[in-house]
Design a protein around this motif. Structure first.
Motif, PDB file in Angstrom:
ATOM      1  N   ARG A  63      -1.180  10.129   4.497  1.00 35.81           N
ATOM      2  CA  ARG A  63      -0.160  10.479   5.451  1.00 35.81           C
ATOM      3  C   ARG A  63      -0.437  11.373   6.979  1.00 35.81           C
ATOM      4  NH1 ARG A  63       3.400  13.637   2.880  1.00 35.81           N
ATOM      5  NH2 ARG A  63       1.831  14.532   1.027  1.00 35.81           N
ATOM      6  N   ARG A  64      -1.414  12.327   6.787  1.00 35.60           N
ATOM      7  CA  ARG A  64      -1.148  13.310   8.021  1.00 35.60           C
ATOM      8  C   ARG A  64      -1.731  11.779   9.059  1.00 35.60           C
ATOM      9  NH1 ARG A  64      -4.515  14.950  11.202  1.00 35.60           N
ATOM     10  NH2 ARG A  64      -6.131  14.321   9.594  1.00 35.60           N
ATOM     11  N   ALA A  65      -2.421  11.350   8.531  1.00 42.60           N
ATOM     12  CA  ALA A  65      -3.506  10.304   9.491  1.00 42.60           C
ATOM     13  C   ALA A  65      -2.465   9.116   9.899  1.00 42.60           C
ATOM     14  CB  ALA A  65      -4.390  10.211   9.342  1.00 42.60           C
ATOM     15  N   LEU A  66      -2.110   8.913   8.835  1.00 40.33           N
ATOM     16  CA  LEU A  66      -0.787   7.683   9.135  1.00 40.33           C
ATOM     17  C   LEU A  66       0.362   8.383  10.048  1.00 40.33           C
ATOM     18  CD1 LEU A  66      -0.685   5.801   5.426  1.00 40.33           C
ATOM     19  CD2 LEU A  66      -1.947   5.168   8.196  1.00 40.33           C
ATOM     20  N   GLY A  67       0.424   9.583  10.102  1.00 34.90           N
ATOM     21  CA  GLY A  67       1.552   9.894  10.878  1.00 34.90           C
ATOM     22  C   GLY A  67       1.108  10.551  12.319  1.00 34.90           C
ATOM     23  N   GLU A  68       0.008  10.896  12.500  1.00 32.99           N
ATOM     24  CA  GLU A  68      -0.846  10.723  13.832  1.00 32.99           C
ATOM     25  C   GLU A  68      -0.604   9.884  15.205  1.00 32.99           C
ATOM     26  OE1 GLU A  68      -2.339  12.686  17.041  1.00 32.99           O
ATOM     27  OE2 GLU A  68      -0.935  13.600  16.075  1.00 32.99           O
ATOM     28  N   VAL A 112       1.042  -1.147   0.354  1.00 29.99           N
ATOM     29  CA  VAL A 112      -0.268  -0.025   0.033  1.00 29.99           C
ATOM     30  C   VAL A 112       0.852   1.150  -0.048  1.00 29.99           C
ATOM     31  CG1 VAL A 112      -1.610   1.289   1.352  1.00 29.99           C
ATOM     32  CG2 VAL A 112      -1.686  -1.582   1.527  1.00 29.99           C
ATOM     33  N   VAL A 113       0.980   2.062  -0.886  1.00 31.32           N
ATOM     34  CA  VAL A 113       2.090   2.985  -1.189  1.00 31.32           C
ATOM     35  C   VAL A 113       0.106   4.448  -1.141  1.00 31.32           C
ATOM     36  CG1 VAL A 113       2.987   4.097  -3.243  1.00 31.32           C
ATOM     37  CG2 VAL A 113       3.547   1.639  -2.732  1.00 31.32           C
ATOM     38  N   VAL A 114       1.309   5.228  -0.311  1.00 30.43           N
ATOM     39  CA  VAL A 114       0.188   6.111   0.528  1.00 30.43           C
ATOM     40  C   VAL A 114       0.752   7.877   0.233  1.00 30.43           C
ATOM     41  CG1 VAL A 114      -1.191   7.358   2.570  1.00 30.43           C
ATOM     42  CG2 VAL A 114      -0.103   4.681   2.364  1.00 30.43           C
ATOM     43  N   THR A 115       0.265   8.067  -0.618  1.00 32.73           N
ATOM     44  CA  THR A 115       0.641   9.616  -1.395  1.00 32.73           C
ATOM     45  C   THR A 115      -0.039  10.447  -0.970  1.00 32.73           C
ATOM     46  OG1 THR A 115       0.138   9.668  -3.284  1.00 32.73           O
ATOM     47  CG2 THR A 115       2.483   8.695  -3.451  1.00 32.73           C
ATOM     48  N   ASP A 116      -1.181  10.367  -1.147  1.00 34.89           N
ATOM     49  CA  ASP A 116      -2.229  11.759  -0.610  1.00 34.89           C
ATOM     50  C   ASP A 116      -1.622  11.795   0.669  1.00 34.89           C
ATOM     51  OD1 ASP A 116      -5.546  12.668  -0.880  1.00 34.89           O
ATOM     52  OD2 ASP A 116      -4.722  11.713   1.369  1.00 34.89           O
ATOM     53  N   ALA A 117      -2.063  13.316   0.764  1.00 38.58           N
ATOM     54  CA  ALA A 117      -1.428  14.333   1.955  1.00 38.58           C
ATOM     55  C   ALA A 117      -2.114  14.165   3.105  1.00 38.58           C
ATOM     56  CB  ALA A 117      -1.320  15.770   1.475  1.00 38.58           C
ATOM     57  N   GLU A 118      -3.457  13.950   2.908  1.00 40.15           N
ATOM     58  CA  GLU A 118      -4.545  13.507   4.459  1.00 40.15           C
ATOM     59  C   GLU A 118      -4.340  12.554   5.144  1.00 40.15           C
ATOM     60  OE1 GLU A 118      -6.027  15.549   6.228  1.00 40.15           O
ATOM     61  OE2 GLU A 118      -4.862  17.199   4.740  1.00 40.15           O
ATOM     62  N   GLY A 135       4.610  11.751   8.954  1.00 40.46           N
ATOM     63  CA  GLY A 135       2.892  12.140   8.018  1.00 40.46           C
ATOM     64  C   GLY A 135       3.306  13.002   7.160  1.00 40.46           C
ATOM     65  N   GLN A 136       4.963  13.697   7.136  1.00 43.19           N
ATOM     66  CA  GLN A 136       4.820  14.985   5.968  1.00 43.19           C
ATOM     67  C   GLN A 136       6.556  13.762   4.708  1.00 43.19           C
ATOM     68  OE1 GLN A 136       7.086  18.536   7.311  1.00 43.19           O
ATOM     69  NE2 GLN A 136       6.713  17.756   9.651  1.00 43.19           N
ATOM     70  N   ALA A 137       6.398  12.413   4.827  1.00 46.01           N
ATOM     71  CA  ALA A 137       7.438  11.696   4.627  1.00 46.01           C
ATOM     72  C   ALA A 137       6.475  12.298   2.543  1.00 46.01           C
ATOM     73  CB  ALA A 137       7.926  10.483   4.710  1.00 46.01           C
ATOM     74  N   PRO A 138       7.281  12.278   1.954  1.00 49.72           N
ATOM     75  CA  PRO A 138       6.759  12.203   0.222  1.00 49.72           C
ATOM     76  C   PRO A 138       5.571  10.398   0.231  1.00 49.72           C
ATOM     77  CG  PRO A 138       8.995  12.560   0.499  1.00 49.72           C
ATOM     78  CD  PRO A 138       8.824  12.233   1.430  1.00 49.72           C
TER      79      PRO A 138
END
Length: 218
Positions: free
Chosen positions: A64-69, A56-62, A114-117
């Motif tokens: 990524r932010r949620a996973l980062g949290e 699962v490759v995640v590029t969507d900013a929101e 969550g800021q990783a591209p």
């Protein structure tokens, strides 16, 4: 232009580090490069050649932010637990210095995951919740070689990764975020993927192998 580093096999194996503070959070990572790394990763062995991987490759900013949290929450719980090594000392100045550096970089990643591209969640068909060790080892042994191959392929292309698992405290929440069928699919890790600030990584300090190699008996 994608980077191709001129590394021997031994150099690649000895300099593929867990990268945290040196992740370039501002530089985009082409999806095509990630796909190249996955294409190499799936050359790894799997049990009975089942090839049950999913990536699962995640590029969507929101997302990524949620996973980062989720990862940050997991790290906060880990940091408050007796298992956290960042505040403990051994009496060996060199070991303690290295431990403080690792703790500092881990805290940095917790704040910036969550800021990783690109965020990558390698998955495997099936679940082994509460399985005996033989079942668990067999299951994860079909995923982890491929994930490490991904890390090596990424390093050879100037990308950095860090193998993390703390988001798995909230695996079901992550599954809901990404529409992963939780009952059928196991998440194995969460890897930030980014170009690195510089590509000059060195072998790390490790235990003397005479202390950890056992021949014929313990």
């Amino acid at each position: 232009m994608p980077i191709e580093l001129d590394l021997s096999a031994d150099e690649l194996l000895s300099t593929t580090r867990a990268v945290r503070k040196r992740l370039d959070l501002e530089r985009a990572v082409p999806l095509g490069v990630v796909r190249e790394c996955i294409d190499l990763a799936v050359q790894a062995p799997s049990g009975s050649n089942r090839q049950g991987w999913h990536w699962v490759v995640v590029t969507d900013a929101e997302k990524r932010r949620a996973l980062g949290e989720m990862y940050r929450r997991g790290f906060d719980a880990y940091r408050a637990s007796p298992d956290y090594l960042g505040d403990k000392t051994t009496g060996d100045p060199e070991v303690d210095s290295q431990r403080r550096r690792v703790a500092s970089s881990a805290e940095y990643l917790a704040e910036n995951m969550g800021q990783a591209p690109v965020l990558l969640i390698p998955c495997l068909s099936g679940r082994v919740d509460s399985a005996p060790s033989v079942g668990s080892a067999s299951h994860w042994g079909s995923l982890f070689p491929a994930v490490w191959s991904f890390c090596l392929a990424a390093r050879s292309r100037g990308l950095g990764t860090a193998w993390t698992t703390l988001h798995l405290m909230y695996e079901r929440e992550a599954a809901e975020l990404l529409d992963i069928p939780y009952e059928q699919i196991s998440q194995g890790a969460l890897l930030p993927v980014a170009y690195t600030k510089g590509t000059d990584f060195k072998p790390a300090r490790r235990s003397n192998i005479d202390e950890i190699v056992h021949v014929d008996t313990w």
